[in-house]
Design a protein around this motif. Structure first.
Motif, short mmCIF file in Angstrom:
data_model
loop_
_atom_site.label_atom_id
_atom_site.label_comp_id
_atom_site.label_asym_id
_atom_site.label_seq_id
_atom_site.Cartn_x
_atom_site.Cartn_y
_atom_site.Cartn_z
N ARG A 196 6.47 -73.15 -24.06
CA ARG A 196 7.40 -74.21 -24.12
C ARG A 196 8.65 -74.02 -23.23
NH1 ARG A 196 8.48 -71.85 -28.98
NH2 ARG A 196 10.83 -71.49 -29.42
N ALA A 197 9.32 -74.90 -22.74
CA ALA A 197 10.60 -74.65 -21.81
C ALA A 197 11.45 -73.80 -22.50
CB ALA A 197 11.33 -76.11 -21.72
N GLY A 198 11.92 -72.82 -21.90
CA GLY A 198 12.74 -71.68 -22.14
C GLY A 198 12.53 -70.61 -23.26
N ALA A 199 11.14 -70.68 -23.63
CA ALA A 199 10.51 -69.92 -24.67
C ALA A 199 10.25 -68.47 -23.80
CB ALA A 199 9.11 -70.28 -25.18
N PRO A 200 10.14 -67.31 -24.60
CA PRO A 200 10.05 -66.10 -24.09
C PRO A 200 8.51 -65.94 -24.26
CG PRO A 200 10.77 -65.80 -26.08
CD PRO A 200 10.94 -67.17 -26.01
N SER A 201 8.24 -65.07 -23.28
CA SER A 201 6.68 -64.48 -23.23
C SER A 201 6.79 -63.04 -22.69
CB SER A 201 5.85 -65.28 -22.30
OG SER A 201 6.02 -65.15 -20.89
N LEU A 202 5.60 -62.35 -23.16
CA LEU A 202 5.46 -60.89 -22.80
C LEU A 202 4.57 -60.53 -21.80
CD1 LEU A 202 5.94 -59.12 -26.33
CD2 LEU A 202 7.80 -59.63 -24.58
N ARG A 252 1.37 -75.96 -20.95
CA ARG A 252 2.03 -75.64 -22.03
C ARG A 252 1.36 -75.28 -23.28
NH1 ARG A 252 7.98 -78.55 -21.21
NH2 ARG A 252 8.73 -77.33 -19.59
N GLY A 253 0.36 -76.22 -23.71
CA GLY A 253 -0.46 -76.29 -24.86
C GLY A 253 -1.35 -75.38 -24.71
N PHE A 254 -2.19 -74.97 -23.61
CA PHE A 254 -3.11 -74.11 -23.30
C PHE A 254 -2.49 -72.75 -23.55
CE2 PHE A 254 -5.31 -71.33 -20.52
CZ PHE A 254 -6.74 -71.37 -21.23
N PHE A 255 -1.35 -72.54 -22.91
CA PHE A 255 -0.77 -71.19 -22.72
C PHE A 255 0.23 -70.73 -24.02
CE2 PHE A 255 -1.94 -71.50 -18.33
CZ PHE A 255 -2.61 -70.59 -18.32
N GLY A 256 0.49 -71.92 -24.86
CA GLY A 256 1.38 -71.83 -26.06
C GLY A 256 2.79 -71.35 -25.59
N ILE A 293 0.66 -59.32 -12.56
CA ILE A 293 1.86 -59.72 -13.15
C ILE A 293 2.37 -60.84 -12.43
CG2 ILE A 293 4.31 -58.78 -13.68
CD1 ILE A 293 3.09 -56.16 -14.37
N VAL A 294 2.43 -60.81 -10.87
CA VAL A 294 2.96 -61.90 -10.27
C VAL A 294 2.11 -63.10 -10.62
CG1 VAL A 294 3.37 -62.76 -7.96
CG2 VAL A 294 3.82 -60.22 -8.48
N GLU A 295 0.91 -63.28 -10.48
CA GLU A 295 0.43 -64.34 -10.88
C GLU A 295 0.49 -64.84 -11.95
OE1 GLU A 295 -1.90 -65.78 -8.81
OE2 GLU A 295 -2.28 -64.52 -7.25
N LEU A 296 0.50 -64.13 -13.17
CA LEU A 296 0.80 -64.51 -14.79
C LEU A 296 2.30 -64.99 -14.54
CD1 LEU A 296 -1.02 -61.69 -16.46
CD2 LEU A 296 -1.57 -64.07 -16.11
N GLY A 297 3.26 -64.04 -14.07
CA GLY A 297 4.65 -64.76 -14.01
C GLY A 297 4.75 -66.10 -13.47
N ALA A 298 4.16 -66.44 -12.43
CA ALA A 298 4.10 -67.80 -11.74
C ALA A 298 3.67 -68.82 -12.86
CB ALA A 298 3.19 -67.72 -10.42
N ILE A 299 2.67 -68.61 -13.62
CA ILE A 299 2.31 -69.52 -14.64
C ILE A 299 3.29 -69.75 -15.84
CG2 ILE A 299 0.76 -69.73 -16.64
CD1 ILE A 299 -1.47 -68.09 -14.97
N VAL A 300 3.87 -68.76 -16.06
CA VAL A 300 5.23 -68.79 -17.09
C VAL A 300 6.25 -69.71 -16.44
CG1 VAL A 300 6.77 -67.60 -18.43
CG2 VAL A 300 4.34 -66.77 -18.13
N LYS A 301 6.57 -69.23 -15.35
CA LYS A 301 7.75 -69.97 -14.76
C LYS A 301 7.40 -71.73 -14.67
CE LYS A 301 10.40 -70.17 -10.54
NZ LYS A 301 10.88 -69.47 -9.01
N GLU A 302 5.91 -71.94 -14.14
CA GLU A 302 5.42 -73.26 -13.99
C GLU A 302 5.63 -74.19 -15.27
OE1 GLU A 302 1.93 -75.95 -12.38
OE2 GLU A 302 1.73 -73.83 -12.28
N CYS A 303 5.55 -73.16 -16.44
CA CYS A 303 5.46 -73.86 -17.58
C CYS A 303 6.96 -73.93 -18.40
CB CYS A 303 4.83 -73.02 -18.65
SG CYS A 303 3.07 -73.20 -18.70
#
Length: 252
Positions: free
Chosen positions: A40-46, A34-38, A69-79
């Motif tokens: 946090r739980a429940g936070a939005p991203s674009l 979460r720190g690397f990608f900036g 987009i699928v690869e990046l979405g998986a990163i966001v979901k894991e965070c």
């Protein structure tokens, strides 16, 4: 009987201790991610995707960009965060409010063009109209050409205009964008060890033999961080493209 009870209690305590250690390790790993990608739980991203070059619809996205987009979405979901997919033409007129993943070069994604001009003055990403099917990428004085059917390059960068980073995946092809997304997903721990949570970076990746291997054969070519974010070195002049009559209007 007493020995049996003691053994059962000891086994239970050992199991609880192992579970607590595993949970603590997982929590630390998630916190670092979460720190690397900036995020946090429940936070939005674009997730801001470039338009498919052959489609008149502003919301049309190349299938390989959708893979990214699928690869990046998986990163966001894991965070534990939320990913909002936005066409480049509908990107918000603000910067640094949330973590942003920007996919595609300036020709398909005007948001990328704005980010490069404002945040990475040492980078020039050409378009097919400016150059030819080699669509060179310049990082400082270094030039990276596309060789059709043999190799293509992509920039994987993190800029930090605020506490919320902007990740750019700027490839010479949509397939190279996908390769950069997979590289980020697979190497973010290594990148964090090198750059931490607060240092920008700009890597040049090369995709070899894309016709045979797709986005699977990827190698790190250069770390162009200093040149990309410095901008004090004048970029080389772009030669006039040379095209045969039959190539006019075609895209790589």
């Amino acid at each position: 009987m007493t020995d049996l009870a003691i053994n059962l209690v000891a086994s239970a305590l050992a199991a609880v201790a192992a579970w607590m250690v595993q949970r603590a390790v997982s929590y630390r790993r998630l916190a670092r991610m979460r720190g690397f990608f900036g995020l946090r739980a429940g936070a939005p991203s674009l997730l801001i995707a470039g338009r498919h070059w052959s489609s008149p619809k502003v919301s049309s996205v190349h299938r390989n960009d959708m893979g990214a987009i699928v690869e990046l979405g998986a990163i966001v979901k894991e965070c534990g965060a939320r990913a909002d997919l936005v066409p480049a033409a509908e990107a918000p007129k603000e910067l640094g409010k949330v973590t942003e993943f920007c996919i595609g070069g300036p020709e398909s994604n005007p948001r990328t063009s704005a980010h490069l001009a404002a945040l990475m003055p040492g980078v020039r990403v050409t378009t097919f109209e400016e150059a030819d099917e080699t669509v060179p990428i310049f990082v400082g004085t270094q030039r990276y050409d596309r060789l059709p059917h043999e190799e293509a390059h992509v920039l994987l960068a993190r800029a930090l205009p605020t506490a919320h980073p902007v990740f750019l995946l700027v490839g010479q092809t949509a397939l190279s964008n996908l390769a950069a997304a997979r590289y980020l997903a697979g190497h973010h721990r290594e990148l964090q060890r090198k750059y931490g949570d607060s240092d920008p970076f700009c890597l040049v990746l090369k995709i070899r033999q894309p016709g045979a291997y797709g986005a699977d054969l990827v190698e790190l070519v250069a770390d162009g961080t200093e040149a990309a974010f410095d901008g004090s070195t004048p970029l080389p002049a772009l030669p006039r493209p040379r095209r045969e009559w039959w190539a006019i209007g075609r895209r790589p």
